[in-house]
Design a protein around this motif. Sequence first.
Motif, PDB file in Angstrom:
ATOM      1  N   GLY A   1      38.578 -45.839 136.389  1.00 17.14           N
ATOM      2  CA  GLY A   1      37.475 -46.387 135.638  1.00 17.14           C
ATOM      3  C   GLY A   1      36.167 -45.594 135.562  1.00 17.14           C
ATOM      4  N   VAL A   2      36.355 -44.315 135.929  1.00 16.70           N
ATOM      5  CA  VAL A   2      35.154 -43.228 135.988  1.00 16.70           C
ATOM      6  C   VAL A   2      34.905 -42.453 134.951  1.00 16.70           C
ATOM      7  CG1 VAL A   2      34.075 -41.383 137.230  1.00 16.70           C
ATOM      8  CG2 VAL A   2      35.424 -43.082 138.527  1.00 16.70           C
ATOM      9  N   GLU A   3      33.869 -42.653 134.187  1.00 17.62           N
ATOM     10  CA  GLU A   3      33.426 -41.945 132.947  1.00 17.62           C
ATOM     11  C   GLU A   3      33.269 -40.531 133.097  1.00 17.62           C
ATOM     12  OE1 GLU A   3      30.227 -42.479 129.256  1.00 17.62           O
ATOM     13  OE2 GLU A   3      29.795 -43.111 131.344  1.00 17.62           O
ATOM     14  N   VAL A   4      34.044 -39.961 132.073  1.00 23.57           N
ATOM     15  CA  VAL A   4      33.739 -38.339 132.422  1.00 23.57           C
ATOM     16  C   VAL A   4      32.622 -38.103 131.139  1.00 23.57           C
ATOM     17  CG1 VAL A   4      35.042 -35.995 131.806  1.00 23.57           C
ATOM     18  CG2 VAL A   4      36.327 -38.041 133.011  1.00 23.57           C
ATOM     19  N   THR A   5      31.537 -37.645 131.782  1.00 27.45           N
ATOM     20  CA  THR A   5      30.243 -37.583 131.192  1.00 27.45           C
ATOM     21  C   THR A   5      30.367 -36.452 130.120  1.00 27.45           C
ATOM     22  OG1 THR A   5      29.139 -36.654 132.848  1.00 27.45           O
ATOM     23  CG2 THR A   5      29.064 -38.873 132.456  1.00 27.45           C
ATOM     24  N   ASN A   6      30.912 -35.332 130.148  1.00 27.73           N
ATOM     25  CA  ASN A   6      30.845 -34.100 129.505  1.00 27.73           C
ATOM     26  C   ASN A   6      32.147 -33.794 128.669  1.00 27.73           C
ATOM     27  OD1 ASN A   6      32.262 -33.369 131.917  1.00 27.73           O
ATOM     28  ND2 ASN A   6      31.765 -31.317 131.385  1.00 27.73           N
ATOM     29  N   ALA A   7      32.998 -35.058 128.512  1.00 32.55           N
ATOM     30  CA  ALA A   7      34.213 -34.657 127.607  1.00 32.55           C
ATOM     31  C   ALA A   7      33.853 -34.513 126.509  1.00 32.55           C
ATOM     32  CB  ALA A   7      34.974 -35.961 127.660  1.00 32.55           C
ATOM     33  N   ARG A   8      34.195 -33.377 125.624  1.00 29.18           N
ATOM     34  CA  ARG A   8      34.151 -32.978 124.265  1.00 29.18           C
ATOM     35  C   ARG A   8      35.217 -33.913 123.486  1.00 29.18           C
ATOM     36  NH1 ARG A   8      33.700 -26.572 123.577  1.00 29.18           N
ATOM     37  NH2 ARG A   8      31.602 -26.457 124.961  1.00 29.18           N
ATOM     38  N   PHE A   9      34.674 -33.980 122.271  1.00 27.93           N
ATOM     39  CA  PHE A   9      35.347 -34.637 121.220  1.00 27.93           C
ATOM     40  C   PHE A   9      35.520 -33.919 119.833  1.00 27.93           C
ATOM     41  CE2 PHE A   9      32.172 -37.393 122.536  1.00 27.93           C
ATOM     42  CZ  PHE A   9      31.416 -37.728 121.315  1.00 27.93           C
ATOM     43  N   SER A  10      36.427 -34.443 119.141  1.00 30.41           N
ATOM     44  CA  SER A  10      36.445 -33.873 117.435  1.00 30.41           C
ATOM     45  C   SER A  10      35.511 -34.607 116.754  1.00 30.41           C
ATOM     46  CB  SER A  10      37.695 -34.046 117.098  1.00 30.41           C
ATOM     47  OG  SER A  10      38.255 -35.215 116.946  1.00 30.41           O
ATOM     48  N   GLU A  11      35.270 -33.962 115.609  1.00 35.85           N
ATOM     49  CA  GLU A  11      34.275 -34.867 114.673  1.00 35.85           C
ATOM     50  C   GLU A  11      35.219 -36.270 114.228  1.00 35.85           C
ATOM     51  OE1 GLU A  11      30.717 -35.396 113.457  1.00 35.85           O
ATOM     52  OE2 GLU A  11      31.309 -33.483 114.462  1.00 35.85           O
ATOM     53  N   GLU A  12      36.240 -36.229 113.919  1.00 37.67           N
ATOM     54  CA  GLU A  12      36.851 -37.462 113.679  1.00 37.67           C
ATOM     55  C   GLU A  12      36.733 -38.461 114.637  1.00 37.67           C
ATOM     56  OE1 GLU A  12      40.107 -34.898 113.891  1.00 37.67           O
ATOM     57  OE2 GLU A  12      38.892 -34.067 111.979  1.00 37.67           O
ATOM     58  N   ALA A  13      36.745 -38.095 115.894  1.00 40.15           N
ATOM     59  CA  ALA A  13      36.798 -38.915 116.892  1.00 40.15           C
ATOM     60  C   ALA A  13      35.226 -39.429 117.257  1.00 40.15           C
ATOM     61  CB  ALA A  13      37.138 -38.234 118.313  1.00 40.15           C
ATOM     62  N   ARG A  14      34.343 -38.643 116.895  1.00 34.78           N
ATOM     63  CA  ARG A  14      32.939 -38.782 116.879  1.00 34.78           C
ATOM     64  C   ARG A  14      32.698 -40.040 115.897  1.00 34.78           C
ATOM     65  NH1 ARG A  14      28.921 -35.694 118.870  1.00 34.78           N
ATOM     66  NH2 ARG A  14      30.093 -33.891 118.364  1.00 34.78           N
TER      67      ARG A  14
ATOM     68  N   ALA B   1      38.296 -35.073 125.131  1.00 35.52           N
ATOM     69  CA  ALA B   1      38.740 -36.450 125.278  1.00 35.52           C
ATOM     70  C   ALA B   1      39.681 -36.602 123.945  1.00 35.52           C
ATOM     71  CB  ALA B   1      37.699 -37.551 125.171  1.00 35.52           C
ATOM     72  N   VAL B   2      41.108 -37.315 124.150  1.00 35.13           N
ATOM     73  CA  VAL B   2      41.769 -37.522 123.239  1.00 35.13           C
ATOM     74  C   VAL B   2      41.687 -39.320 122.967  1.00 35.13           C
ATOM     75  CG1 VAL B   2      44.198 -37.580 122.427  1.00 35.13           C
ATOM     76  CG2 VAL B   2      43.379 -35.750 123.863  1.00 35.13           C
ATOM     77  N   PHE B   3      41.467 -39.682 121.685  1.00 33.74           N
ATOM     78  CA  PHE B   3      41.207 -40.985 121.556  1.00 33.74           C
ATOM     79  C   PHE B   3      42.322 -41.756 120.727  1.00 33.74           C
ATOM     80  CE2 PHE B   3      37.138 -39.127 121.779  1.00 33.74           C
ATOM     81  CZ  PHE B   3      36.350 -40.138 122.556  1.00 33.74           C
ATOM     82  N   ASP B   4      42.705 -42.949 120.801  1.00 37.67           N
ATOM     83  CA  ASP B   4      43.558 -43.681 119.948  1.00 37.67           C
ATOM     84  C   ASP B   4      42.737 -43.950 118.461  1.00 37.67           C
ATOM     85  OD1 ASP B   4      41.975 -45.994 120.838  1.00 37.67           O
ATOM     86  OD2 ASP B   4      43.537 -46.895 121.865  1.00 37.67           O
ATOM     87  N   ALA B   5      43.442 -44.697 117.958  1.00 38.57           N
ATOM     88  CA  ALA B   5      43.001 -45.351 116.642  1.00 38.57           C
ATOM     89  C   ALA B   5      41.795 -46.134 116.795  1.00 38.57           C
ATOM     90  CB  ALA B   5      43.874 -45.881 115.734  1.00 38.57           C
ATOM     91  N   SER B   6      41.785 -46.882 117.783  1.00 40.03           N
ATOM     92  CA  SER B   6      40.471 -47.971 118.219  1.00 40.03           C
ATOM     93  C   SER B   6      39.478 -47.140 118.717  1.00 40.03           C
ATOM     94  CB  SER B   6      41.193 -49.017 118.943  1.00 40.03           C
ATOM     95  OG  SER B   6      41.376 -48.423 120.165  1.00 40.03           O
ATOM     96  N   GLY B   7      39.595 -45.920 118.871  1.00 37.88           N
ATOM     97  CA  GLY B   7      38.311 -45.159 119.404  1.00 37.88           C
ATOM     98  C   GLY B   7      38.296 -45.205 121.022  1.00 37.88           C
ATOM     99  N   THR B   8      39.530 -45.577 121.600  1.00 36.47           N
ATOM    100  CA  THR B   8      39.469 -45.686 123.133  1.00 36.47           C
ATOM    101  C   THR B   8      40.017 -44.237 123.616  1.00 36.47           C
ATOM    102  OG1 THR B   8      39.889 -48.074 123.084  1.00 36.47           O
ATOM    103  CG2 THR B   8      40.233 -46.875 125.041  1.00 36.47           C
TER     104      THR B   8
END
Length: 166
Positions: free
Chosen positions: A32-45, A85-92
């Motif tokens: 339950g610790v947030e990784v503050t500098n995780a990058r993500f793709s434009e679709e995830a954004r 970061a890798v997200f599921d369809a709900s953005g988690t």
Amino acid sequence: GARVPGALPDLALIDGGAAQLVAAARACLDAGVEVTNARFSEEARNVTSSNAEKKASGPFTFSVALASLAKGRVSGEESVFVPRAVFDASGTIVDFTADRLVVGPGAAATRAGKAAAADGPGLRLLRAVRDESHAVALGAHRSRRRASLFREMRSARDDEASVATG
């Protein structure tokens, strides 16, 4: 996420490559610790911005930035990795991968026309932190080994004394 002062460092530098960084990021996610500098793709954004209310009140109590420093086995060239970061369809966030960063020489060296990208001030700082942590860990290991050896020698002496008197 909300920060509790002094709870975690701002940056956790992992000694290792992409696999070690991903393992640390997964452990943070599981804890339950947030990784503050995780990058993500434009679709995830796009997905995460539509879920901004959910993300803003997310389950995170603590947060930390992660990076790893790895030395190439053959080349000796060092690489810096940051989490993606890798997200599921709900953005988690459901998992992490790692991105390799190119650490440049810094603005001053670039203006001076130097091509010392492999030895910029940022990379020198990361190396110094890693080398100091190695020195501390090695000292602690040697201390424990000496203490263990001393206990074994004392135990052997006590065993010999009990056999001699017995």
